[in-house]
Design an enzyme around this catalytic site. Sequence first.
Site, PDB file in Angstrom:
ATOM      1  CG  ASP A  92      -0.326   0.094   2.488  1.00 29.46           C
ATOM      2  OD1 ASP A  92       0.978   0.392   2.402  1.00 29.46           O
ATOM      3  OD2 ASP A  92      -0.877  -0.013   3.527  1.00 29.46           O
ATOM      4  CB  SER A  93       0.327   4.767  -1.365  1.00 30.13           C
ATOM      5  OG  SER A  93      -0.875   5.186  -0.214  1.00 30.13           O
ATOM      6  N   GLY A  94       0.715   3.752   2.200  1.00 33.91           N
ATOM      7  CA  GLY A  94       1.192   4.450   3.617  1.00 33.91           C
ATOM      8  C   GLY A  94       0.106   5.598   3.713  1.00 33.91           C
ATOM      9  N   GLY A  95      -0.753   5.812   2.715  1.00 33.14           N
ATOM     10  CA  GLY A  95      -1.703   6.830   2.599  1.00 33.14           C
ATOM     11  C   GLY A  95      -2.676   6.486   3.858  1.00 33.14           C
ATOM     12  CD  GLN A 194      -9.470   7.642  -1.611  1.00 34.30           C
ATOM     13  OE1 GLN A 194     -10.634   7.763  -1.195  1.00 34.30           O
ATOM     14  NE2 GLN A 194      -8.675   6.787  -1.336  1.00 34.30           N
ATOM     15  CG  ASP A 271      -6.289  -5.221   1.696  1.00 38.29           C
ATOM     16  OD1 ASP A 271      -5.929  -4.954   2.781  1.00 38.29           O
ATOM     17  OD2 ASP A 271      -6.733  -4.594   0.809  1.00 38.29           O
ATOM     18  CG  HIS A 340     -10.242 -21.798  10.781  1.00 37.26           C
ATOM     19  ND1 HIS A 340     -10.629 -22.976  10.023  1.00 37.26           N
ATOM     20  CD2 HIS A 340     -11.247 -20.997  11.181  1.00 37.26           C
ATOM     21  CE1 HIS A 340     -11.822 -22.579   9.671  1.00 37.26           C
ATOM     22  NE2 HIS A 340     -12.203 -21.441  10.227  1.00 37.26           N
TER      23      HIS A 340
END
Length: 376
Positions: A92-95, A194, A271, A340
């Site tokens: 991810d970008s860290g945003g 966005q 995710d 699991h």
Amino acid sequence: MNFTLESTDPGSKARTGVLKTDHGDIQTPIFMPVGTAGSVKAVHQRELAEDIKAQIILGNTYHLYLRPGLDVMEKVGGLHKFNGWDRPVLTDSGGYQVFSLANNRKLTEEGAIFKSHIDGSKHIFSPERVMDIQRIIGADIIMAFDECPPYPCDYSYARKSMELTHRWLQRCIDRFDTTEGKYGFRQTLFPIVQGSVFKDLRKQSAEFVASCERDGNAIGGLSVGEPAEMMYEMTEMVTDILPKDKPRYLMGVGTPANILEAIALGVDMFDCVMPTRNARNGMLFTSEGIINIRNEKWKEDFSPIDPHINSYVSTFYSKAYLRHLTISKEILSSQIASIHNLSFYLWLVGQAREKIKEGVYASWKNQMVEKVSRRL
């Protein structure tokens, strides 16, 4: 990286495909376990590959940048070499992490200025810097730097945030296209749509992202507190605009029901920290419903955790034993439950893939959403 669309479901917008990377193929729809600091919590890489059957995992740019740091990442040859995972990685970008540090960060046109949650040191993430960091981490799929607006937020804020994200995206593309990967394999950049929960902004952002013609596209800023129906409405609007021949990634989503519904809307990649976070708190996702393993009712239930999930821990350990470990606060309970839950998530998207191929996804999904959402 290239994406081949294989099949579509006649009763929904669900589809199957194959994403080809230099670290291996990814069969979609797919769930990607989250490895925040270079580790999927409580899970070995061997278990990720052999039991969970993960095809791609996530790394977190913000956390890896702060610790172990870029010097270590570059010296070892990137995250694949550092953690021993030889399959694809997405960063991810860290945003989102910067967004969650609202009290310790400042947004400017240049980027995000923030203080480390570890030692309070000051840092800046610009679009160019974030591209360079992800090049050094060595992900197969790199995310553009964006601002994730909070929910709720007013229209004016959402519009300004989206416009800033678009300007940052162009800078990300310029930097990415004028730099090379460091470790001899190809990397690709995904832009992020966005616009909060405003239809016109989501439409505008999706059209802008589509016009950038990258190898894949992501949908961000959802699953941040808005009602599920609103998330589905925004997702469907965006997937109708994004190119059909490119993978679509719905970031940070979510529950099993969320994933099944979003697959029906044409999403390919997911995710979420939920399977591992909830596992550590004693919540298990199973093919028959949700279990709170701490409950007294499981004390003498010696049946397997879930006989339908093809994972060692799911069929070997009993509910009673896992409850005992959880109540006793044994570390093994977190390991078993995490393996699991992730196995279940990969099983679920695998089942979805088969049902799409068979052309019966829509009816199967409706039954499964009800089943996987019920409390046992």
